[in-house]
Design a protein around this motif. Structure first.
Motif, mmCIF file in Angstrom:
data_model
loop_
_atom_site.group_PDB
_atom_site.id
_atom_site.type_symbol
_atom_site.label_atom_id
_atom_site.label_comp_id
_atom_site.label_asym_id
_atom_site.label_seq_id
_atom_site.Cartn_x
_atom_site.Cartn_y
_atom_site.Cartn_z
ATOM 1 N N ASP A 74 -60.970 -14.270 -15.771
ATOM 2 C CA ASP A 74 -59.957 -14.532 -16.797
ATOM 3 C C ASP A 74 -60.148 -13.622 -18.006
ATOM 4 O O ASP A 74 -59.173 -13.168 -18.626
ATOM 5 C CB ASP A 74 -60.004 -15.987 -17.232
ATOM 6 N N LYS A 75 -61.390 -13.364 -18.349
ATOM 7 C CA LYS A 75 -61.667 -12.492 -19.492
ATOM 8 C C LYS A 75 -61.117 -11.088 -19.231
ATOM 9 O O LYS A 75 -60.463 -10.493 -20.109
ATOM 10 C CB LYS A 75 -63.174 -12.424 -19.746
ATOM 11 N N ALA A 76 -61.371 -10.575 -18.044
ATOM 12 C CA ALA A 76 -60.860 -9.252 -17.686
ATOM 13 C C ALA A 76 -59.335 -9.254 -17.631
ATOM 14 O O ALA A 76 -58.669 -8.338 -18.136
ATOM 15 C CB ALA A 76 -61.444 -8.818 -16.340
ATOM 16 N N ALA A 77 -58.772 -10.287 -17.015
ATOM 17 C CA ALA A 77 -57.322 -10.367 -16.857
ATOM 18 C C ALA A 77 -56.617 -10.451 -18.208
ATOM 19 O O ALA A 77 -55.561 -9.827 -18.413
ATOM 20 C CB ALA A 77 -56.960 -11.579 -16.000
ATOM 21 N N GLU A 78 -57.188 -11.217 -19.136
ATOM 22 C CA GLU A 78 -56.561 -11.368 -20.452
ATOM 23 C C GLU A 78 -56.500 -10.035 -21.186
ATOM 24 O O GLU A 78 -55.485 -9.694 -21.809
ATOM 25 C CB GLU A 78 -57.343 -12.393 -21.279
ATOM 26 N N ILE A 79 -57.582 -9.262 -21.117
ATOM 27 C CA ILE A 79 -57.614 -7.952 -21.769
ATOM 28 C C ILE A 79 -56.530 -7.044 -21.191
ATOM 29 O O ILE A 79 -55.755 -6.410 -21.933
ATOM 30 C CB ILE A 79 -58.998 -7.299 -21.605
ATOM 31 N N LEU A 80 -56.451 -6.993 -19.875
ATOM 32 C CA LEU A 80 -55.513 -6.091 -19.214
ATOM 33 C C LEU A 80 -54.068 -6.549 -19.377
ATOM 34 O O LEU A 80 -53.152 -5.736 -19.528
ATOM 35 C CB LEU A 80 -55.875 -5.971 -17.736
ATOM 36 N N TYR A 81 -53.864 -7.863 -19.380
ATOM 37 C CA TYR A 81 -52.515 -8.398 -19.563
ATOM 38 C C TYR A 81 -52.001 -8.091 -20.973
ATOM 39 O O TYR A 81 -50.862 -7.663 -21.153
ATOM 40 C CB TYR A 81 -52.513 -9.900 -19.318
ATOM 41 N N LYS A 82 -52.855 -8.301 -21.954
ATOM 42 C CA LYS A 82 -52.451 -8.054 -23.343
ATOM 43 C C LYS A 82 -52.168 -6.584 -23.592
ATOM 44 O O LYS A 82 -51.338 -6.236 -24.448
ATOM 45 C CB LYS A 82 -53.527 -8.566 -24.302
ATOM 46 N N LYS A 83 -52.870 -5.733 -22.871
ATOM 47 C CA LYS A 83 -52.614 -4.295 -22.992
ATOM 48 C C LYS A 83 -51.350 -3.884 -22.252
ATOM 49 O O LYS A 83 -50.888 -2.744 -22.381
ATOM 50 C CB LYS A 83 -53.806 -3.490 -22.449
ATOM 51 N N ASN A 132 -51.161 -3.417 -19.113
ATOM 52 C CA ASN A 132 -51.573 -2.375 -18.174
ATOM 53 C C ASN A 132 -50.754 -2.437 -16.888
ATOM 54 O O ASN A 132 -50.803 -3.430 -16.149
ATOM 55 C CB ASN A 132 -53.061 -2.522 -17.858
ATOM 56 N N THR A 133 -49.996 -1.400 -16.639
ATOM 57 C CA THR A 133 -49.090 -1.373 -15.491
ATOM 58 C C THR A 133 -49.834 -1.493 -14.170
ATOM 59 O O THR A 133 -49.392 -2.190 -13.253
ATOM 60 C CB THR A 133 -48.262 -0.073 -15.502
ATOM 61 N N LYS A 134 -50.959 -0.813 -14.077
ATOM 62 C CA LYS A 134 -51.751 -0.843 -12.838
ATOM 63 C C LYS A 134 -52.151 -2.281 -12.492
ATOM 64 O O LYS A 134 -52.006 -2.739 -11.354
ATOM 65 C CB LYS A 134 -53.003 0.011 -13.012
ATOM 66 N N THR A 180 -59.798 -0.396 -13.925
ATOM 67 C CA THR A 180 -58.347 -0.594 -13.950
ATOM 68 C C THR A 180 -57.701 0.339 -14.969
ATOM 69 O O THR A 180 -56.685 0.984 -14.680
ATOM 70 C CB THR A 180 -58.014 -2.061 -14.290
ATOM 71 N N LEU A 181 -58.278 0.436 -16.160
ATOM 72 C CA LEU A 181 -57.724 1.316 -17.195
ATOM 73 C C LEU A 181 -57.798 2.784 -16.778
ATOM 74 O O LEU A 181 -56.993 3.605 -17.225
ATOM 75 C CB LEU A 181 -58.478 1.105 -18.512
ATOM 76 N N SER A 182 -58.757 3.096 -15.904
ATOM 77 C CA SER A 182 -58.884 4.476 -15.407
ATOM 78 C C SER A 182 -57.874 4.782 -14.315
ATOM 79 O O SER A 182 -57.776 5.938 -13.860
ATOM 80 C CB SER A 182 -60.300 4.722 -14.880
ATOM 81 N N GLY A 183 -57.151 3.749 -13.858
ATOM 82 C CA GLY A 183 -56.138 3.952 -12.825
ATOM 83 C C GLY A 183 -56.679 3.944 -11.415
ATOM 84 O O GLY A 183 -55.989 4.370 -10.480
ATOM 85 N N ASP A 184 -57.897 3.437 -11.230
ATOM 86 C CA ASP A 184 -58.506 3.419 -9.897
ATOM 87 C C ASP A 184 -57.838 2.376 -9.000
ATOM 88 O O ASP A 184 -57.436 1.302 -9.453
ATOM 89 C CB ASP A 184 -59.997 3.095 -9.992
#
Length: 384
Positions: free
Chosen positions: A356-365, A367-369, A230-234
């Motif tokens: 949830d662990k993945a979602a929490e990291i991305l939500y807190k960042k 991440n637009t994607k 997700t962070l890579s924009g894939d």
């Protein structure tokens, strides 16, 4: 197979078994271990006729449905290309009357070729591939016990050439669970954008504490892969995570209402007999046939025994994100439509925790994607 929602419209989803023959001998195949009370019910060695396949379509049309979703299944459905081609031609004629169709085919991939893939695209048949990645040669073997990994590599390339958004269906067995995360990586690197994972389910549970611990570790790694991609924009979907995340956001609107066993969803065998689902191919659940139609008393019986919520799940805080209501899965694991197995419960909790662990990291960042993928049209309303 799901159809697009269309309020006010009637539809039927059917899993159409073209044949019970297969050119593989997968070690975890539920069909080879089927304990049906009626050997003939499972149509071993039988192939559907063109007439029976057409009658299956007629069944939905005569019911007055507006849409019919057909999932071509088996066995290996590509062993019956002649029937498939004939039925698609028949559906094309019916479609001119205004009836809508959607098509999906699940294959092991061995018989994929250029001609079929062109045909699939021309007829809008979504092709899903059963492939276990780096676990392929552990369980998905030929009848003479040879692996299929190398043979299928060019078949994957061919499939993705024509259908780059094709789904790959991964089954993870306890015997090789330690390869799961690397297998998912392999499939993504191979070019798949959509990966769905299912553990091996069985009434005699093949998972013990040690193998489940391995599975848990692999899901933790999958959580990391989900974040990295997700962070890579894939652009990708890892269904076991995305479904659980979306269920949290929507408040579980997709689950908890019980499955559509026998009502909007039926399974049709090569001999034309109708059952509510592939785990219910037994005399007790026989519902009719494609020529005479569904027997009302049989359908009423299916509705009566269908229990949307196992008692043990009533007070569970994760109920709105769990597959406890899947009658097929419950029967496969416990022999009881209304009972969820300890493994099912543990696996559902594992998926939710890692998602949830993945979602929490991305939500807190922020991440637009991720946010656009999960919240869609409501993205602009989110306050981070």
């Amino acid at each position: 197979m799901k159809l697009p929602k269309n309020k006010g419209k009637k539809y039927m989803n059917m899993t159409l078994y073209l044949t019970m023959d297969c050119n593989l001998a997968c070690t975890y195949c539920y069909q080879s271990d089927n304990k049906s009370s009626c050997e003939d019910a499972f149509c071993k060695g039988k192939t559907i006729t063109k007439e029976t396949a057409r009658a299956a379509v007629d069944l939905s049309v005569k019911k007055g449905d507006d849409r019919t979703g057909i999932c071509f299944f088996g066995g290996e459905p590509l062993l019956c290309k002649d029937v498939l081609y004939d039925l698609m031609e028949y559906c094309e004629k019916i479609a001119k009357t205004g009836h809508k169709f959607s098509f999906k085919l699940v294959t092991n991939g061995l018989l994929l070729d250029e001609n079929f893939m062109r045909f699939a695209n021309e007829n809008k048949i979504m092709v899903a591939l059963s492939h276990d990645g780096l676990m392929q040669d552990d369980c998905r073997l030929t009848k003479d016990k040879k692996g299929t990994f190398d043979t299928l590599s060019p078949k994957i390339d061919l499939l993705l050439k024509y259908q780059p958004d094709s789904v790959v269906l991964v089954t993870v067995d306890p015997s090789c669970a330690e390869k799961l995360s690397e297998s998912v990586k392999y499939l993504f690197n191979k070019g798949f954008k959509n990966v769905a994972i299912t553990p091996r389910y069985a009434e005699i549970c093949p998972w013990d504490d040690d193998s489940f611990s391995v599975l848990s570790d692999e899901f933790e790694k999958l959580s990391e892969i989900y974040v990295e991609k997700t962070l890579s924009g894939d652009d990708f979907t890892l269904a076991t995570f995305d479904v659980k995340i979306r269920d949290y956001i929507t408040g579980g609107k997709r689950v908890g209402k019980g499955c559509r066993l026998g009502e909007k969803q039926v399974c049709i065998m090569p001999d034309g007999k109708i059952y509510p689902c592939q785990q219910f191919i037994e005399d007790e659940y026989f519902m009719g046939d494609v020529y005479s139609g569904i027997i009302k008393e049989k359908l009423d019986y299916i509705k009566e025994i269908r229990k949307p919520t196992p008692v043990v799940c009533d007070d569970c805080g994760l109920k709105e994100r769990c597959r406890y209501s899947c009658a097929c899965l419950n029967k496969q694991c416990t022999g009881n439509i209304g009972e969820i197995s300890p493994f099912q419960c543990s696996f559902e909790r594992l998926q939710i925790s890692c998602a949830d662990k993945a979602a929490e990291i991305l939500y807190k960042k922020g991440n637009t994607k991720f946010l656009k993928k999960q919240y869609g049209e409501f993205y602009n309303l989110i306050e981070i």
